[in-house]
Each structure stands twice: as structure tokens, then as C-alpha cells.
Design a protein around this motif. Structure first.
Motif, PDB file in Angstrom:
ATOM      1  N   LEU A 182       0.852  -1.190   0.000  1.00  0.00           N
ATOM      2  CA  LEU A 182       0.000   0.000   0.000  1.00  0.00           C
ATOM      3  C   LEU A 182       0.887   1.239   0.000  1.00  0.00           C
ATOM      4  O   LEU A 182       1.628   1.465   0.961  1.00  0.00           O
ATOM      5  CB  LEU A 182      -0.920   0.007   1.226  1.00  0.00           C
ATOM      6  N   ALA A 183       0.796   2.028  -1.051  1.00  0.00           N
ATOM      7  CA  ALA A 183       1.703   3.161  -1.176  1.00  0.00           C
ATOM      8  C   ALA A 183       1.140   4.452  -0.615  1.00  0.00           C
ATOM      9  O   ALA A 183       1.894   5.375  -0.303  1.00  0.00           O
ATOM     10  CB  ALA A 183       2.073   3.367  -2.651  1.00  0.00           C
ATOM     11  N   THR A 184      -0.202   4.560  -0.492  1.00  0.00           N
ATOM     12  CA  THR A 184      -0.809   5.788   0.016  1.00  0.00           C
ATOM     13  C   THR A 184      -1.880   5.433   1.045  1.00  0.00           C
ATOM     14  O   THR A 184      -2.428   4.326   1.042  1.00  0.00           O
ATOM     15  CB  THR A 184      -1.458   6.606  -1.116  1.00  0.00           C
ATOM     16  N   LEU A 185      -2.212   6.404   1.907  1.00  0.00           N
ATOM     17  CA  LEU A 185      -3.245   6.185   2.904  1.00  0.00           C
ATOM     18  C   LEU A 185      -4.599   5.984   2.227  1.00  0.00           C
ATOM     19  O   LEU A 185      -5.436   5.209   2.708  1.00  0.00           O
ATOM     20  CB  LEU A 185      -3.293   7.371   3.869  1.00  0.00           C
ATOM     21  N   GLU A 186      -4.830   6.671   1.110  1.00  0.00           N
ATOM     22  CA  GLU A 186      -6.067   6.479   0.351  1.00  0.00           C
ATOM     23  C   GLU A 186      -6.192   5.024  -0.108  1.00  0.00           C
ATOM     24  O   GLU A 186      -7.251   4.400   0.014  1.00  0.00           O
ATOM     25  CB  GLU A 186      -6.070   7.422  -0.851  1.00  0.00           C
ATOM     26  N   ASP A 187      -5.100   4.477  -0.629  1.00  0.00           N
ATOM     27  CA  ASP A 187      -5.097   3.069  -1.036  1.00  0.00           C
ATOM     28  C   ASP A 187      -5.365   2.160   0.163  1.00  0.00           C
ATOM     29  O   ASP A 187      -6.063   1.148   0.056  1.00  0.00           O
ATOM     30  CB  ASP A 187      -3.747   2.693  -1.657  1.00  0.00           C
ATOM     31  N   ALA A 188      -4.784   2.524   1.315  1.00  0.00           N
ATOM     32  CA  ALA A 188      -4.923   1.682   2.506  1.00  0.00           C
ATOM     33  C   ALA A 188      -6.378   1.602   2.962  1.00  0.00           C
ATOM     34  O   ALA A 188      -6.865   0.530   3.335  1.00  0.00           O
ATOM     35  CB  ALA A 188      -4.033   2.214   3.631  1.00  0.00           C
ATOM     36  N   HIS A 189      -7.076   2.720   2.947  1.00  0.00           N
ATOM     37  CA  HIS A 189      -8.489   2.708   3.361  1.00  0.00           C
ATOM     38  C   HIS A 189      -9.330   1.880   2.391  1.00  0.00           C
ATOM     39  O   HIS A 189     -10.211   1.117   2.821  1.00  0.00           O
ATOM     40  CB  HIS A 189      -9.024   4.140   3.440  1.00  0.00           C
ATOM     41  N   ALA A 190      -9.078   2.019   1.098  1.00  0.00           N
ATOM     42  CA  ALA A 190      -9.834   1.238   0.116  1.00  0.00           C
ATOM     43  C   ALA A 190      -9.556  -0.250   0.280  1.00  0.00           C
ATOM     44  O   ALA A 190     -10.470  -1.087   0.215  1.00  0.00           O
ATOM     45  CB  ALA A 190      -9.478   1.706  -1.294  1.00  0.00           C
ATOM     46  N   TYR A 191      -8.294  -0.584   0.508  1.00  0.00           N
ATOM     47  CA  TYR A 191      -7.905  -1.987   0.697  1.00  0.00           C
ATOM     48  C   TYR A 191      -8.580  -2.568   1.932  1.00  0.00           C
ATOM     49  O   TYR A 191      -9.121  -3.675   1.907  1.00  0.00           O
ATOM     50  CB  TYR A 191      -6.384  -2.072   0.823  1.00  0.00           C
ATOM     51  N   ALA A 192      -8.554  -1.821   3.041  1.00  0.00           N
ATOM     52  CA  ALA A 192      -9.132  -2.314   4.284  1.00  0.00           C
ATOM     53  C   ALA A 192     -10.632  -2.552   4.131  1.00  0.00           C
ATOM     54  O   ALA A 192     -11.169  -3.574   4.596  1.00  0.00           O
ATOM     55  CB  ALA A 192      -8.863  -1.328   5.422  1.00  0.00           C
ATOM     56  N   ALA A 193     -11.330  -1.626   3.482  1.00  0.00           N
ATOM     57  CA  ALA A 193     -12.775  -1.789   3.289  1.00  0.00           C
ATOM     58  C   ALA A 193     -13.065  -3.025   2.451  1.00  0.00           C
ATOM     59  O   ALA A 193     -13.995  -3.801   2.753  1.00  0.00           O
ATOM     60  CB  ALA A 193     -13.354  -0.541   2.634  1.00  0.00           C
ATOM     61  N   ASP A 194     -12.291  -3.230   1.408  1.00  0.00           N
ATOM     62  CA  ASP A 194     -12.480  -4.386   0.532  1.00  0.00           C
ATOM     63  C   ASP A 194     -12.223  -5.689   1.286  1.00  0.00           C
ATOM     64  O   ASP A 194     -13.031  -6.630   1.249  1.00  0.00           O
ATOM     65  CB  ASP A 194     -11.531  -4.261  -0.663  1.00  0.00           C
ATOM     66  N   LEU A 195     -11.097  -5.753   1.996  1.00  0.00           N
ATOM     67  CA  LEU A 195     -10.749  -6.977   2.713  1.00  0.00           C
ATOM     68  C   LEU A 195     -11.773  -7.300   3.803  1.00  0.00           C
ATOM     69  O   LEU A 195     -12.165  -8.462   3.981  1.00  0.00           O
ATOM     70  CB  LEU A 195      -9.354  -6.863   3.317  1.00  0.00           C
ATOM     71  N   LYS A 196     -12.223  -6.286   4.534  1.00  0.00           N
ATOM     72  CA  LYS A 196     -13.196  -6.528   5.606  1.00  0.00           C
ATOM     73  C   LYS A 196     -14.524  -7.036   5.044  1.00  0.00           C
ATOM     74  O   LYS A 196     -15.168  -7.924   5.627  1.00  0.00           O
ATOM     75  CB  LYS A 196     -13.398  -5.261   6.415  1.00  0.00           C
ATOM     76  N   ALA A 197     -14.931  -6.499   3.898  1.00  0.00           N
ATOM     77  CA  ALA A 197     -16.173  -6.972   3.277  1.00  0.00           C
ATOM     78  C   ALA A 197     -16.038  -8.426   2.850  1.00  0.00           C
ATOM     79  O   ALA A 197     -16.964  -9.239   3.037  1.00  0.00           O
ATOM     80  CB  ALA A 197     -16.519  -6.084   2.080  1.00  0.00           C
ATOM     81  N   ARG A 198     -14.907  -8.779   2.279  1.00  0.00           N
ATOM     82  CA  ARG A 198     -14.680 -10.163   1.863  1.00  0.00           C
ATOM     83  C   ARG A 198     -14.622 -11.086   3.081  1.00  0.00           C
ATOM     84  O   ARG A 198     -15.129 -12.212   3.041  1.00  0.00           O
ATOM     85  CB  ARG A 198     -13.376 -10.273   1.068  1.00  0.00           C
ATOM     86  N   THR A 199     -13.983 -10.618   4.152  1.00  0.00           N
ATOM     87  CA  THR A 199     -13.865 -11.435   5.362  1.00  0.00           C
ATOM     88  C   THR A 199     -15.244 -11.726   5.951  1.00  0.00           C
ATOM     89  O   THR A 199     -15.547 -12.863   6.344  1.00  0.00           O
ATOM     90  CB  THR A 199     -12.968 -10.728   6.392  1.00  0.00           C
ATOM     91  N   ARG A 200     -16.106 -10.705   6.002  1.00  0.00           N
ATOM     92  CA  ARG A 200     -17.482 -10.911   6.473  1.00  0.00           C
ATOM     93  C   ARG A 200     -18.226 -11.898   5.580  1.00  0.00           C
ATOM     94  O   ARG A 200     -19.000 -12.739   6.061  1.00  0.00           O
ATOM     95  CB  ARG A 200     -18.239  -9.578   6.505  1.00  0.00           C
ATOM     96  N   ALA A 201     -17.997 -11.813   4.267  1.00  0.00           N
ATOM     97  CA  ALA A 201     -18.692 -12.693   3.331  1.00  0.00           C
ATOM     98  C   ALA A 201     -18.323 -14.160   3.551  1.00  0.00           C
ATOM     99  O   ALA A 201     -19.117 -15.055   3.250  1.00  0.00           O
ATOM    100  CB  ALA A 201     -18.365 -12.286   1.893  1.00  0.00           C
ATOM    101  N   PHE A 202     -17.139 -14.403   4.090  1.00  0.00           N
ATOM    102  CA  PHE A 202     -16.723 -15.774   4.403  1.00  0.00           C
ATOM    103  C   PHE A 202     -17.127 -16.180   5.817  1.00  0.00           C
ATOM    104  O   PHE A 202     -16.689 -17.216   6.325  1.00  0.00           O
ATOM    105  CB  PHE A 202     -15.216 -15.931   4.227  1.00  0.00           C
TER     106      PHE A 202
END
Length: 441
Positions: free
Chosen positions: A239-259
């Protein structure tokens, strides 16, 4: 603080900068010396880091008969970490091992062995491989498409987990009088039959101190994120920017909940490259020196990261339009390539400017200990990440500077521990020991 900052040390042969071995204070052959590795482990434990994290490659790329541009990533991670286990008592030991060149049984055995020998400090960083030169060392068969590689990895992890559960926690009960070494019915075959693997089991190693050693995943593609969301305890993200980090975290958390898992089940630990100095000017002078020593190797390094030929890149021009505007899949790490391209698109950077912001597709900070601590604090308190894998420019001097000057700042600000509160890596991460899936105690 209700949240605990997590820090690991990502160690390559000599440091993250392509010219690390040429730094005046560096030992060019330190990557082969146990004294240097022991020093890094000693520093990591002094700083109460969560883990030492070892990357891995299984090939050596040559450019004709030209000399190598630096020390190769040579030592086997599990062998090296087994050595460091005897020199430490608390710090975690994370080994990268690719599912593309291993068998589940042997991998399960080796990681479980490391967990026993370290008294519960082992972790496996799960990766797949797409390097044709590496494939040539393992039979030369062409790599399957990315989705199939990850499907194979998913099944590989399922087999490993089943093998780790083939012994009950209380299986060992040696009775010298009766001659019975284990409890009746406490060990069972797994009889796994899947699309890619058929493994009878059981494992010949008792259940690990952590139940399962910690699972880490390091991939940013769609398939890699799904693997992390379903299986991992932590992710080593790019993750090169904080903006990227927030988008990544939201995506990963949604996928984690889906599992069906809690959204915070997976610790997010991006890489953080840095060059430190007593003043910002000193840090920039150190970075400029390393850059001048590396020369054209920096360009070649970037070309490898994004899957192009070095001749396609020019220092003071943007990346090729075919990269910035196209959607051709990367021959290597898709997640790593996307990180670089997103920064280049967003900031409209030249190659030179891009290399001043990103080192090995991770965030780069060139500055003082206070500036680096501020970056860590900002990202952590924003909730985007749970910590970082530290990637110093030169080993061991860059890490020594972090331990001596950055860790005290983080402790004063109440962000980081001053002593370990447990002995296992799961305790450091604050993640529970997994229940046995097959056998009741």
C-alpha cells in the motif's frame, strides 16, 4: 490505547534498497554470516516486535555472463528461522513458502516443527509463484492461470490445516508402565481427496503449540484477497498511500465478512520502506548516496515490478501509455503492479519521481525518526492498518536506527508495547488459538 500497533521486520539479504550492500557501513557478505542474522533477531526482540518476516525466491536470474548486482535471496527461510529460534524467546518467526513448488505434507511438517522448536512462534506466509525461471527449477511445467494457481493454493492450505489437526491437543500421554505413548483414538488420518491433492495423513508431528501456526498471506489480486479473507490471520499488503490503505481495508473486511468471519479477523500489515537521518537533509543525503550507487539498477528493479523491459522506461518520462491506460494482466504480482500504476496515474509522475516515492512497491519515507513515527501514527490511528512490516534501507544499520530512535517515540505516544505480554505469536497478534476441527479433547 484499546488497539495494539503491530510491527514486524521484513528482512532481505542486505536491505530494501538495491544498493544496500554498497553502503559504507554494510557488510557485503553479511547475508551469509550468522552474526548479522543473530544481531537482527536480537534487535527485533529488544524492540518487542511481533515477528521477523523472511521473503523467499527459488531461482537466480542471470543476465548473460554479467555479474550479479547484489547478494541473492539465498538462505532457506525455515532453516534460517530455526537457527534464530534458538537465539530468541519471544519474537515471531514468519517464513514465506510458495504453494507452487511444495507438497502440503512436507510444508505442514516443517512449519509445525518450527512452531514446536520455537515454543509457539511460527508463521507461514502463503504465496503462489508465477516466475517461469523458478518453474524451470521444478520440472519446467508451464504455470497455470492465476485463478487456478490460487484455487490450488486454497486447497493446499485446507490440506495443511487438516494435517495440523490430525493429532488432538492431549494426544501425547506416555505411560512407561503400560507402554502406551499416546491416548487411544487421539490421532487420525485426514483422508483428503480434492481436485489437486490426495493426502492420507496423519502428520507425524504432534499438534503445534499454537494449534495452527499463524497464517499470513501476501497477495493483492482478487484471488489473493479472497484467500486472505477466508484463510489468513494477517496480510502483508502493498500500500503506497493512505487512500489506497483505506480502500484496501474496506475491501478486505467486506470479503472477510462474506466468508463468515469477523471483519477484523485479518491483521493488515503493509510494508513500510524508510531511510532515516538525524535531520531530513541527512536522510535525503543518505538516500541520494544509495540511489547514485544503484544507478540503472533502480530502473531495472521498477521494470521487473511492473512486468516490462527496462528499455521501455525513461527516467524523466511517464510510464508507457500502454501501461497507464491498459488492463493487460501482470506476468508477476498483479497487486504489486497495481500499486505502482495507481500512484503513477494519480500523481502523473515520471519514472524518476515515482522511484522517489515507492521502494519495492511499498510506501517510502525518507526523513527523521519523528517523521517516520508520525506516518506510522497517522495510518494506524486512521484505522486503515493494524501495523507495518518494516523494510529498512540497509541491514542492520537502518533497523538499528529504527530501534534506537523510532521505537522510543512510539512508546512515549502510547502506540506500542514496551514489553511482551505473551510468548506466542498468536498472543502478540491478539488472535485466538484455533479449536481442533476433528477430535475432541
Amino acid at each position: 490505547m484499546t488497539r495494539q500497533l503491530h510491527l514486524g521486520l521484513n528482512v532481505l539479504s542486505d536491505g530494501m534498497h538495491p544498493a544496500a550492500w554498497q553502503a559504507p557501513e554494510a557488510d557485503a557478505l553479511g547475508f551469509l554470516r550468522p552474526e548479522q542474522w543473530n544481531r537482527l533477531a536480537e534487535l527485533a526482540e529488544k524492540a518487542t516486535l511481533d515477528a521477523i518476516f523472511l521473503a523467499d525466491l527459488t531461482n537466480l536470474s542471470l543476465d548473460g555472463d554479467k555479474p550479479l548486482g547484489g547478494p541473492p535471496l539465498s538462505l532457506d527461510p525455515i532453516v534460517l528461522l530455526s537457527s534464530l529460534a534458538s537465539k530468541t524467546t519471544h519474537v515471531g518467526l514468519a517464513a514465506t513458502v510458495s504453494t507452487s513448488f511444495e507438497e502440503p505434507y512436507t510444508l505442514a511438517r516443517r512449519i509445525s516443527s518450527l512452531d514446536h522448536l520455537s515454543k509457539g512462534r511460527a508463521a507461514w506466509n502463503v504465496v503462489t509463484s508465477a516466475d517461469g525461471k523458478a518453474a524451470a527449477n521444478f520440472g519446467g511445467k508451464p504455470f497455470p492461470p492465476r485463478e487456478e494457481r490460487y484455487a490450488r493454493a486454497e486447497e493446499f492450505v485446507d490440506v495443511v490445516r487438516a494435517l495440523w489437526d490430525s493429532w488432538s491437543d492431549d494426544a501425547l500421554a506416555p505411560d512407561k508402565a503400560t507402554g502406551a505413548f499416546t491416548r487411544r483414538g487421539s490421532i487420525r488420518p485426514i483422508d483428503f481427496k480434492g481436485r489437486y491433492y490426495s493426502v492420507e495423513g496423519p502428520l507425524n508431528v504432534p499438534r503445534a503449540p499454537q494449534g495452527h501456526p499463524v497464517l499470513i498471506q501476501a497477495g493483492g489480486s482478487n484471488a489473493g484477497l479472497n484467500l486472505a479473507a477466508r484463510q489468513a490471520d494477517a496480510v502483508f499488503a502493498a500500500l503506497a498511500t493512505l487512500e489506497d490503505a483505506h480502500a484496501y481495508a474496506a475491501d478486505l473486511k467486506a470479503r472477510t465478512r462474506a466468508f463468515g468471519r469477523p471483519e477484523h479477523a485479518v491483521k493488515i500489515l503493509p510494508g513500510l520502506s524508510f531511510v532515516l537521518g538525524g535531520t531530513e537533509a541527512e536522510a535525503r543525503a543518505r538516500n541520494d548516496l544509495l540511489n547514485s550507487l544503484a544507478g540503472e539498477r533502480r530502473l531495472a528493479w521498477l521494470a521487473w515490478q511492473i512486468g516490462v523491459d527496462p528499455s521501455d522506461l525513461a527516467w524523466d518520462a511517464p510510464l508507457p501509455a500502454s501501461l497507464l491506460e491498459g488492463s493487460t494482466p501482470s506476468p508477476g504480482s498483479q497487486g504489486a503492479r497495481d500499486i505502482v500504476l495507481n500512484v503513477a496515474r494519480r500523481k502523473r509522475l515520471t519514472v524518476r519521481q515515482l522511484l522517489d516515492r515507492i521502494l519495492t512497491w511499498h510506501r517510502l519515507v525518507v526523513g527523521t525518526p519523528e517523521q517516520l513515527a508520525a506516518t506510522i501514527e497517522e495510518w494506524f490511528l486512521s484505522g486503515a492498518v493494524d501495523g507495518f512490516n518494516l523494510m529498512p534501507d540497509v541491514q542492520p544499520s537502518g533497523f538499528e536506527a529504527f530501534v534506537d530512535h523510532v521505537v522510543p517515540i512510539l512508546r512515549r505516544r502510547g502506540l506500542f508495547r514496551s514489553e511482551y505480554r505473551g510468548t506466542t505469536l498468536r498472543e502478540h497478534f491478539g488472535i485466538p488459538r484455533p479449536q481442533h476441527r476433528f477430535l475432541a479433547s
